[in-house]
Design an enzyme around this catalytic site. Structure first.
Site, PDB file in Angstrom:
ATOM      1  N   GLY A  46       0.840  -1.190   0.000  1.00  0.00           N
ATOM      2  CA  GLY A  46       0.000   0.000   0.000  1.00  0.00           C
ATOM      3  C   GLY A  46       0.875   1.239   0.000  1.00  0.00           C
ATOM      4  O   GLY A  46       2.018   1.200   0.460  1.00  0.00           O
ATOM      5  N   GLN A  51       3.098  10.044   1.263  1.00  0.00           N
ATOM      6  CA  GLN A  51       4.384   9.354   1.411  1.00  0.00           C
ATOM      7  C   GLN A  51       5.348   9.686   0.284  1.00  0.00           C
ATOM      8  O   GLN A  51       6.554   9.472   0.412  1.00  0.00           O
ATOM      9  CB  GLN A  51       4.173   7.836   1.444  1.00  0.00           C
ATOM     10  CG  GLN A  51       3.449   7.340   2.684  1.00  0.00           C
ATOM     11  CD  GLN A  51       3.305   5.832   2.658  1.00  0.00           C
ATOM     12  OE1 GLN A  51       2.355   5.311   2.114  1.00  0.00           O
ATOM     13  NE2 GLN A  51       4.270   5.130   3.229  1.00  0.00           N
ATOM     14  N   CYS A  94       5.554  -0.095   7.380  1.00  0.00           N
ATOM     15  CA  CYS A  94       5.243   1.051   6.523  1.00  0.00           C
ATOM     16  C   CYS A  94       6.505   1.446   5.785  1.00  0.00           C
ATOM     17  O   CYS A  94       7.585   1.480   6.372  1.00  0.00           O
ATOM     18  CB  CYS A  94       4.757   2.208   7.405  1.00  0.00           C
ATOM     19  SG  CYS A  94       4.364   3.700   6.477  1.00  0.00           S
ATOM     20  N   LEU A  95       6.366   1.754   4.489  1.00  0.00           N
ATOM     21  CA  LEU A  95       7.541   2.157   3.711  1.00  0.00           C
ATOM     22  C   LEU A  95       8.147   3.445   4.252  1.00  0.00           C
ATOM     23  O   LEU A  95       9.319   3.720   4.018  1.00  0.00           O
ATOM     24  CB  LEU A  95       7.156   2.321   2.235  1.00  0.00           C
ATOM     25  CG  LEU A  95       6.717   1.023   1.534  1.00  0.00           C
ATOM     26  CD1 LEU A  95       6.198   1.323   0.129  1.00  0.00           C
ATOM     27  CD2 LEU A  95       7.843   0.002   1.495  1.00  0.00           C
ATOM     28  N   HIS A 136      -4.802   1.672   7.149  1.00  0.00           N
ATOM     29  CA  HIS A 136      -3.439   2.191   7.316  1.00  0.00           C
ATOM     30  C   HIS A 136      -3.164   3.307   6.294  1.00  0.00           C
ATOM     31  O   HIS A 136      -2.651   4.371   6.649  1.00  0.00           O
ATOM     32  CB  HIS A 136      -2.450   1.022   7.159  1.00  0.00           C
ATOM     33  CG  HIS A 136      -1.006   1.391   7.149  1.00  0.00           C
ATOM     34  ND1 HIS A 136      -0.094   0.906   8.078  1.00  0.00           N
ATOM     35  CD2 HIS A 136      -0.282   2.198   6.320  1.00  0.00           C
ATOM     36  CE1 HIS A 136       1.101   1.415   7.810  1.00  0.00           C
ATOM     37  NE2 HIS A 136       1.029   2.200   6.743  1.00  0.00           N
ATOM     38  N   GLU A 137      -3.538   3.053   5.026  1.00  0.00           N
ATOM     39  CA  GLU A 137      -3.271   4.061   3.984  1.00  0.00           C
ATOM     40  C   GLU A 137      -4.146   5.299   4.177  1.00  0.00           C
ATOM     41  O   GLU A 137      -3.684   6.430   3.971  1.00  0.00           O
ATOM     42  CB  GLU A 137      -3.487   3.474   2.584  1.00  0.00           C
ATOM     43  CG  GLU A 137      -2.611   2.272   2.233  1.00  0.00           C
ATOM     44  CD  GLU A 137      -1.148   2.443   2.585  1.00  0.00           C
ATOM     45  OE1 GLU A 137      -0.630   3.585   2.510  1.00  0.00           O
ATOM     46  OE2 GLU A 137      -0.515   1.443   2.969  1.00  0.00           O
ATOM     47  N   HIS A 140      -2.715   7.744   6.580  1.00  0.00           N
ATOM     48  CA  HIS A 140      -1.676   8.627   6.025  1.00  0.00           C
ATOM     49  C   HIS A 140      -2.280   9.946   5.536  1.00  0.00           C
ATOM     50  O   HIS A 140      -1.625  10.991   5.591  1.00  0.00           O
ATOM     51  CB  HIS A 140      -0.965   7.962   4.847  1.00  0.00           C
ATOM     52  CG  HIS A 140       0.133   7.013   5.230  1.00  0.00           C
ATOM     53  ND1 HIS A 140       1.272   7.420   5.898  1.00  0.00           N
ATOM     54  CD2 HIS A 140       0.278   5.675   5.037  1.00  0.00           C
ATOM     55  CE1 HIS A 140       2.076   6.376   6.096  1.00  0.00           C
ATOM     56  NE2 HIS A 140       1.488   5.296   5.582  1.00  0.00           N
TER      57      HIS A 140
HETATM   58 NI    NI Z   1       2.327   3.358   5.620  1.00  0.00          NI
END
Ligand code: NI
Length: 173
Positions: A46, A51, A94-95, A136-137, A140
């Site tokens: 995701g 991000q 998470c990236l 989660h996304e 963000h």
């Molecule tokens: Ni994330």
């Protein structure tokens, strides 16, 4: 298509609330494709526009297990319109929080209303891993990271380590 640089915490741009998309036009579609390419390459399941430094309410998700099994989901302005009463716990990563993982409790199932890549209003029901990734996304887009769901003790420990590795990365350059 292009690979986009992914911001990592701590970074004030990851803490901002993203702006609504007026309409899903060619520029939004292009961003969605670049985000998918960036996510696959990372690799991740995701990615949210903040991000990659874009403060717009756009997310992409794919929980397909392999390259042959790709099921990309593209959403603009996603909103949760229903949540289940029961919860699920998943170990999240998470990236933007590289190399740290922690269990987060979230509703097990959700219904999401969003604009698809054709600018059509759609609804999707999701449960299990997909429900967790979507939540989660969407977090963000509010400037919320999964570590914000942890105790301040755990969160600060992770942020200190991330800051330290950022400083080390600058030092060796
Ligand atoms: Ni994330």
């Amino acid at each position: 298509m292009a690979l986009l640089p992914i911001l990592t915490a701590p970074d004030p741009r990851l803490k901002q609330k993203a702006a609504r998309v007026e309409a899903v036009d060619d520029s939004v579609r292009l961003l969605m494709e670049d985000m998918l390419e960036t996510m696959y390459q990372a690799p991740g399941i995701g990615l949210a526009a903040p991000q990659v430094g874009v403060q717009r309410r756009i997310i992409v998700v794919d929980i397909g297990k392999s390259e042959e099994d790709r099921q990309p989901i593209r959403m603009a302005n996603p909103e949760i319109v229903w949540v289940s009463e029961d919860d699920n716990t998943y170990e999240e990563g998470c990236l933007s929080v590289p190399e740290h993982y922690a269990e987060v409790v979230r509703p097990r199932a959700i219904r999401v209303r969003y604009l698809d890549e054709q600018n059509e209003i759609r609804e999707m029901e999701a449960d299990g891993l997909l429900a967790t990734v979507l939540q989660h996304e969407m977090d963000h887009l509010e400037g919320i990271l999964f570590i914000d769901h942890l105790s301040s003790l755990k969160r600060n420990m992770i942020l200190r380590k991330l800051l330290k590795s950022k400083k080390e990365a600058v030092a060796v350059r």
